[in-house]
Design a protein around this motif. Structure first.
Motif, PDB file in Angstrom:
ATOM      1  N   LEU A   1       0.858  -1.178   0.000  1.00 49.42           N
ATOM      2  CA  LEU A   1       0.000   0.000   0.000  1.00 49.42           C
ATOM      3  C   LEU A   1       0.902   1.237   0.000  1.00 49.42           C
ATOM      4  O   LEU A   1       1.566   1.533   0.998  1.00 49.42           O
ATOM      5  CB  LEU A   1      -0.911   0.014   1.233  1.00 49.42           C
ATOM      6  CG  LEU A   1      -1.824  -1.205   1.418  1.00 49.42           C
ATOM      7  CD1 LEU A   1      -2.622  -1.082   2.720  1.00 49.42           C
ATOM      8  CD2 LEU A   1      -2.764  -1.375   0.231  1.00 49.42           C
ATOM      9  N   ASP A   2       0.934   1.945  -1.125  1.00 47.67           N
ATOM     10  CA  ASP A   2       1.839   3.079  -1.295  1.00 47.67           C
ATOM     11  C   ASP A   2       1.083   4.377  -1.045  1.00 47.67           C
ATOM     12  O   ASP A   2       0.339   4.854  -1.903  1.00 47.67           O
ATOM     13  CB  ASP A   2       2.422   3.064  -2.707  1.00 47.67           C
ATOM     14  CG  ASP A   2       3.466   4.153  -2.923  1.00 47.67           C
ATOM     15  OD1 ASP A   2       3.907   4.764  -1.927  1.00 47.67           O
ATOM     16  OD2 ASP A   2       3.845   4.395  -4.084  1.00 47.67           O
ATOM     17  N   GLU A   3       1.271   4.930   0.164  1.00 42.70           N
ATOM     18  CA  GLU A   3       0.625   6.180   0.563  1.00 42.70           C
ATOM     19  C   GLU A   3      -0.864   6.179   0.203  1.00 42.70           C
ATOM     20  O   GLU A   3      -1.353   7.070  -0.509  1.00 42.70           O
ATOM     21  CB  GLU A   3       1.347   7.373  -0.060  1.00 42.70           C
ATOM     22  CG  GLU A   3       2.805   7.455   0.377  1.00 42.70           C
ATOM     23  CD  GLU A   3       3.535   8.675  -0.162  1.00 42.70           C
ATOM     24  OE1 GLU A   3       2.856   9.613  -0.609  1.00 42.70           O
ATOM     25  OE2 GLU A   3       4.774   8.681  -0.133  1.00 42.70           O
ATOM     26  N   PRO A   4      -1.611   5.196   0.699  1.00 43.28           N
ATOM     27  CA  PRO A   4      -2.990   4.993   0.228  1.00 43.28           C
ATOM     28  C   PRO A   4      -3.975   6.056   0.671  1.00 43.28           C
ATOM     29  O   PRO A   4      -5.059   6.160   0.085  1.00 43.28           O
ATOM     30  CB  PRO A   4      -3.361   3.635   0.832  1.00 43.28           C
ATOM     31  CG  PRO A   4      -2.521   3.532   2.070  1.00 43.28           C
ATOM     32  CD  PRO A   4      -1.220   4.191   1.705  1.00 43.28           C
ATOM     33  N   THR A   5      -3.646   6.861   1.689  1.00 43.44           N
ATOM     34  CA  THR A   5      -4.625   7.839   2.173  1.00 43.44           C
ATOM     35  C   THR A   5      -4.218   9.278   1.876  1.00 43.44           C
ATOM     36  O   THR A   5      -4.836  10.214   2.377  1.00 43.44           O
ATOM     37  CB  THR A   5      -4.851   7.689   3.690  1.00 43.44           C
ATOM     38  OG1 THR A   5      -3.627   7.968   4.387  1.00 43.44           O
ATOM     39  CG2 THR A   5      -5.324   6.293   4.034  1.00 43.44           C
ATOM     40  N   THR A   6      -3.185   9.464   1.042  1.00 49.65           N
ATOM     41  CA  THR A   6      -2.774  10.811   0.672  1.00 49.65           C
ATOM     42  C   THR A   6      -3.922  11.534  -0.032  1.00 49.65           C
ATOM     43  O   THR A   6      -4.521  11.016  -0.971  1.00 49.65           O
ATOM     44  CB  THR A   6      -1.549  10.771  -0.258  1.00 49.65           C
ATOM     45  OG1 THR A   6      -0.448  10.201   0.453  1.00 49.65           O
ATOM     46  CG2 THR A   6      -1.163  12.164  -0.726  1.00 49.65           C
ATOM     47  N   GLY A   7      -4.242  12.731   0.453  1.00 52.87           N
ATOM     48  CA  GLY A   7      -5.284  13.528  -0.169  1.00 52.87           C
ATOM     49  C   GLY A   7      -6.693  13.233   0.298  1.00 52.87           C
ATOM     50  O   GLY A   7      -7.636  13.895  -0.145  1.00 52.87           O
ATOM     51  N   LEU A   8      -6.852  12.253   1.187  1.00 49.29           N
ATOM     52  CA  LEU A   8      -8.198  11.928   1.672  1.00 49.29           C
ATOM     53  C   LEU A   8      -8.562  12.800   2.870  1.00 49.29           C
ATOM     54  O   LEU A   8      -7.700  13.210   3.644  1.00 49.29           O
ATOM     55  CB  LEU A   8      -8.278  10.450   2.073  1.00 49.29           C
ATOM     56  CG  LEU A   8      -8.006   9.406   0.987  1.00 49.29           C
ATOM     57  CD1 LEU A   8      -8.312   8.018   1.528  1.00 49.29           C
ATOM     58  CD2 LEU A   8      -8.805   9.675  -0.275  1.00 49.29           C
TER      59      LEU A   8
END
Length: 294
Positions: A151-158
């Motif tokens: 999981l590569d930075e899965p919550t960036t921008g959320l």
């Protein structure tokens, strides 16, 4: 416990810079392993080497004790930070398209339930919110029933709610025994989700361990935090750290009462003082520096 993933002395030499410099770690099966670091630390390149996206200059990667190969490619699931989704396809069609690429296939209904996509199956990919898109990308990463998930930075921008919802999905995967490699810029996310963490800087792993273990190793007490603007005189007799870009002075102490007495003559307003437990963000900044990086 089996070692699902092992990196041995990975290096990557780019023109003028060694992006990865002797990275080694072993990841037991069934844990969430966090790879953290500031921009330019080498974590993305390290993960890309492991995934097979970019070749290493030297070093080896092992999957269940054997060099990565066809078995790894069939049994690994990857949620890239930026994955293009086909326009004009629905969520249902997207999942089915990616399922068709693998011999190992997750049950469609199980995927939909696991990633909370039941109400979105007939929605065009273009009309998904950020959180919905990330849930779909997670489903895509799970279509082959992977034993190892990246999981590569899965919550960036959320937004905060979408981030927490995604955390619930990851914790559910963990409870089912999944092995997860997570990269993230959010220290609270790493502290909640990861069993083991490696922090990189300058292409090297500078420390590794569980979040609690790392904090115990680095800090021997609580942190007293006060605004720089409230400090009226030199704190020469008190061990402290000044973080000018954050506008604060921090004192790590095992005796809060004594430290407050020592600080009192130097501070204009004791009401602005905060006393708190050290957290993973403190550790990260202390190890990698407080200056911004491009």
């Amino acid at each position: 416990m089996s070692i699902v993933l092992e990196a041995r002395d990975l290096t990557k030499q780019n023109p003028g810079v060694r992006a990865v410099d002797g990275v080694s770690f072993a990841m037991p099966e069934g844990i969430c392993f966090g790879l953290l670091g500031p921009n330019g630390a080498g974590k993305t390149t390290t993960v890309e080497i492991i995934e097979g996206v970019t070749p290493a200059t030297s070093g080896e990667v092992f999957y269940f004790g054997k060099p990565v190969g066809a078995k790894f490619q069939q049994e690994a699931g990857i949620q890239f930070q930026n994955t293009a989704l086909q326009d004009f396809l629905t969520v249902r069609e997207t999942i089915e398209m990616f399922r068709s690429l693998y011999q190992r296939k997750a049950d469609f209904d199980d995927l939909v339930e696991q990633c909370s996509l039941g109400d979105l199956l007939d929605r065009d990919n273009r009309k998904l919110s950020g959180g919905q898109r990330q849930r779909l990308l997670l489903a895509v990463a799970l279509v082959n029933r992977p034993r190892l998930i990246f999981l590569d930075e899965p919550t960036t921008g959320l937004d905060p709610q979408a981030r927490r919802n995604f955390w619930d999905l990851v914790q559910n995967l963990r409870s089912q025994g999944a092995s997860i490699v997570l990269t993230t810029h959010y220290m609270d996310e790493a502290q909640v989700l990861c069993d083991d963490i490696a922090i990189m800087d300058g292409g090297k792993i500078v420390t590794q361990g569980s979040p609690d273990e790392l904090l115990r190793r680095q800090y021997k007490g609580l942190i007293i935090e006060l605004p720089i603007a409230d400090v009226t005189s030199e704190l020469a007799d008190i061990e402290h750290t000044v973080y000018e870009n954050l506008g604060v002075v921090e004192v790590v102490t095992s005796d809060v009462s004594t430290s407050l007495q020592q600080l009192s003559p130097h501070v204009t307003n004791l009401n602005h003082i905060k006393i708190r437990q050290p957290n993973l963000e403190d550790l990260f900044l202390d190890l990698t520096g407080h200056s911004l990086r491009a």
